[in-house]
Write a protein that holds these residues in place. Structure first.
Motif, mmCIF file in Angstrom:
data_model
loop_
_atom_site.group_PDB
_atom_site.id
_atom_site.type_symbol
_atom_site.label_atom_id
_atom_site.label_comp_id
_atom_site.label_asym_id
_atom_site.label_seq_id
_atom_site.Cartn_x
_atom_site.Cartn_y
_atom_site.Cartn_z
ATOM 1 N N TYR A 144 0.842 -1.201 0.000
ATOM 2 C CA TYR A 144 0.000 0.000 0.000
ATOM 3 C C TYR A 144 0.878 1.253 0.000
ATOM 4 O O TYR A 144 0.640 2.201 -0.752
ATOM 5 N N LEU A 145 1.896 1.238 0.873
ATOM 6 C CA LEU A 145 2.783 2.402 0.980
ATOM 7 C C LEU A 145 3.542 2.611 -0.329
ATOM 8 O O LEU A 145 3.691 3.739 -0.807
ATOM 9 N N LEU A 146 4.018 1.495 -0.921
ATOM 10 C CA LEU A 146 4.763 1.592 -2.179
ATOM 11 C C LEU A 146 3.863 2.082 -3.311
ATOM 12 O O LEU A 146 4.298 2.838 -4.186
ATOM 13 N N GLY A 147 2.574 1.682 -3.264
ATOM 14 C CA GLY A 147 1.648 2.079 -4.327
ATOM 15 C C GLY A 147 1.318 3.559 -4.323
ATOM 16 O O GLY A 147 0.903 4.112 -5.346
ATOM 17 N N ILE A 148 1.493 4.203 -3.157
ATOM 18 C CA ILE A 148 1.208 5.648 -3.085
ATOM 19 C C ILE A 148 2.178 6.434 -3.967
ATOM 20 O O ILE A 148 1.811 7.463 -4.563
ATOM 21 N N ILE A 149 3.405 5.923 -4.108
ATOM 22 C CA ILE A 149 4.436 6.664 -4.867
ATOM 23 C C ILE A 149 4.031 6.838 -6.327
ATOM 24 O O ILE A 149 4.002 7.979 -6.820
ATOM 25 N N PRO A 150 3.690 5.762 -7.078
ATOM 26 C CA PRO A 150 3.280 5.993 -8.470
ATOM 27 C C PRO A 150 1.970 6.761 -8.601
ATOM 28 O O PRO A 150 1.729 7.390 -9.629
ATOM 29 N N ILE A 151 1.105 6.714 -7.568
ATOM 30 C CA ILE A 151 -0.120 7.528 -7.621
ATOM 31 C C ILE A 151 0.250 9.013 -7.588
ATOM 32 O O ILE A 151 -0.322 9.831 -8.322
ATOM 33 N N ILE A 152 1.219 9.365 -6.746
ATOM 34 C CA ILE A 152 1.682 10.762 -6.698
ATOM 35 C C ILE A 152 2.264 11.163 -8.055
ATOM 36 O O ILE A 152 1.974 12.243 -8.590
ATOM 37 N N PHE A 153 3.082 10.261 -8.633
ATOM 38 C CA PHE A 153 3.635 10.552 -9.964
ATOM 39 C C PHE A 153 2.500 10.689 -10.985
ATOM 40 O O PHE A 153 2.558 11.534 -11.889
ATOM 41 N N GLY A 154 1.465 9.856 -10.838
ATOM 42 C CA GLY A 154 0.329 9.914 -11.767
ATOM 43 C C GLY A 154 -0.408 11.236 -11.683
ATOM 44 O O GLY A 154 -0.833 11.783 -12.709
ATOM 45 N N THR A 155 -0.550 11.773 -10.471
ATOM 46 C CA THR A 155 -1.226 13.078 -10.336
ATOM 47 C C THR A 155 -0.397 14.181 -10.994
ATOM 48 O O THR A 155 -0.949 15.109 -11.583
ATOM 49 N N ILE A 156 0.937 14.068 -10.910
ATOM 50 C CA ILE A 156 1.802 15.073 -11.558
ATOM 51 C C ILE A 156 1.667 14.966 -13.081
ATOM 52 O O ILE A 156 1.590 15.975 -13.781
ATOM 53 N N VAL A 157 1.627 13.721 -13.579
ATOM 54 C CA VAL A 157 1.434 13.510 -15.028
ATOM 55 C C VAL A 157 0.098 14.086 -15.475
ATOM 56 O O VAL A 157 0.007 14.797 -16.479
ATOM 57 N N LEU A 158 -0.942 13.792 -14.692
ATOM 58 C CA LEU A 158 -2.283 14.279 -15.034
ATOM 59 C C LEU A 158 -2.326 15.808 -15.015
ATOM 60 O O LEU A 158 -2.883 16.443 -15.918
ATOM 61 N N TYR A 159 -1.739 16.387 -13.976
ATOM 62 C CA TYR A 159 -1.701 17.850 -13.883
ATOM 63 C C TYR A 159 -0.976 18.456 -15.081
ATOM 64 O O TYR A 159 -1.444 19.441 -15.680
ATOM 65 N N SER A 160 0.155 17.870 -15.448
ATOM 66 C CA SER A 160 0.970 18.424 -16.540
ATOM 67 C C SER A 160 0.200 18.362 -17.862
ATOM 68 O O SER A 160 0.198 19.327 -18.641
ATOM 69 N N LEU A 161 -0.469 17.233 -18.106
ATOM 70 C CA LEU A 161 -1.274 17.113 -19.326
ATOM 71 C C LEU A 161 -2.393 18.150 -19.323
ATOM 72 O O LEU A 161 -2.663 18.798 -20.338
ATOM 73 N N TRP A 162 -3.026 18.286 -18.144
ATOM 74 C CA TRP A 162 -4.105 19.248 -18.006
ATOM 75 C C TRP A 162 -3.619 20.665 -18.275
ATOM 76 O O TRP A 162 -4.251 21.432 -19.001
ATOM 77 N N PHE A 163 -2.477 21.011 -17.699
ATOM 78 C CA PHE A 163 -2.003 22.398 -17.842
ATOM 79 C C PHE A 163 -1.592 22.697 -19.279
ATOM 80 O O PHE A 163 -1.801 23.813 -19.768
ATOM 81 N N MET A 164 -1.023 21.718 -19.962
ATOM 82 C CA MET A 164 -0.676 21.943 -21.371
ATOM 83 C C MET A 164 -1.942 22.126 -22.208
ATOM 84 O O MET A 164 -1.972 22.954 -23.120
ATOM 85 N N LEU A 165 -2.994 21.369 -21.874
ATOM 86 C CA LEU A 165 -4.269 21.571 -22.567
ATOM 87 C C LEU A 165 -4.808 22.970 -22.297
ATOM 88 O O LEU A 165 -5.283 23.661 -23.203
ATOM 89 N N GLY A 166 -4.731 23.396 -21.032
ATOM 90 C CA GLY A 166 -5.199 24.735 -20.671
ATOM 91 C C GLY A 166 -4.405 25.830 -21.365
ATOM 92 O O GLY A 166 -4.957 26.870 -21.738
#
Length: 260
Positions: A144-166
């Protein structure tokens, strides 16, 4: 850094105070989230009800993917959608000048000015799904603890894609449907990547990295992902974050206010 944290605190205090003026909306958002969750579980159940399963993915394991998807949906509702709509409106009204002239990063201002509480139910339901699926197959606490790390990376990826769209609103002012584009991209992460044909898997891994948003974190929970894969998620998150910053700086060169 201290100045940015202070500004962020002021932003969120005022945004939350404004949101609490409409508490009934929170109830409606919760009911909407419950309806979406039931619909999502039902659509997943349709695949498994006859004994069919995605290759290598049991029902409980697919629920974890759906839980991460719901979690990211809540993150989008809280942080991404309200700020994205604000960028489009400011470009359209020519008031982006006021942001560009402020003595703080315009990307920081535009990305963090508003928070919406209506995504909290999705965060809670996402965690419940992950916990339920994990309890059924006995995921270790360390996973569970290890899985939080790629989720954090995923939110950064999602944010970056979102901001480029914006950022494209600088050229294409009336892009209100860009939110739907973002939602459409995220929808592909509702199921494990093996649910899609090979061509789609390649697209959602190397072109639009949706696989890193839900499937890779889910595989980390399940103990199937090795260290290089998590490292690839880290590099992808860093690369897209810096790309979004460079792209925004490039886009602002073409910005003209309403009075220009």
């Amino acid at each position: 850094m201290r100045r940015y944290l202070k500004v962020l605190s002021l932003f969120w205090k005022t945004a939350i105070a404004a949101e609490l003026e409409y508490r009934f909306n929170f109830l409606m958002a919760t009911l909407s989230s419950i309806g979406n969750l039931i619909g999502s579980c039902f659509s997943l159940f349709l695949f498994y009800r006859t004994g069919y399963s995605f290759a290598g993915w049991r029902w409980e394991e697919s629920l974890i993917v759906l839980g991460i998807f719901t979690l990211l949906q809540g993150f989008s509702t809280i942080f991404l959608v309200p700020n994205l709509n604000r960028i489009v409106r400011q470009v359209q009204e020519g008031t982006l000048d006021f942001i560009l002239l402020k003595p703080i990063s315009s990307q920081f201002w535009l990305s963090s000015r508003i928070v919406s509480l209506w995504g909290i139910p999705d965060l809670i339901f996402g965690c419940i799904l992950i916990g339920y699926g994990g309890s059924k197959i006995g995921i270790a606490p360390s996973n569970y603890l290890l899985g939080i790390i790629p989720i954090i990376f995923g939110t950064i990826v999602l944010y970056s894609l979102w901001f480029m769209l914006g950022s494209t609103s600088i050229w294409f002012v009336k892009i209100y449907n860009v939110t739907e584009v973002l939602r459409g991209l995220l929808e592909a992460g509702r199921f494990p990547m093996v649910a899609y044909p090979v061509a789609y898997r390649v697209f959602f891994t190397f072109i639009v990295p949706v696989a890193f948003l839900t499937t890779v974190p889910a595989e980390t929970f399940l103990g199937r992902v090795n260290f290089p894969s998590i490292l690839a998620s880290l590099f992808l998150a860093i690369a897209l974050f810096f790309t979004s910053n460079k792209f925004w700086r490039f886009a602002t060169r073409f910005y003209t206010s309403a009075s220009s």
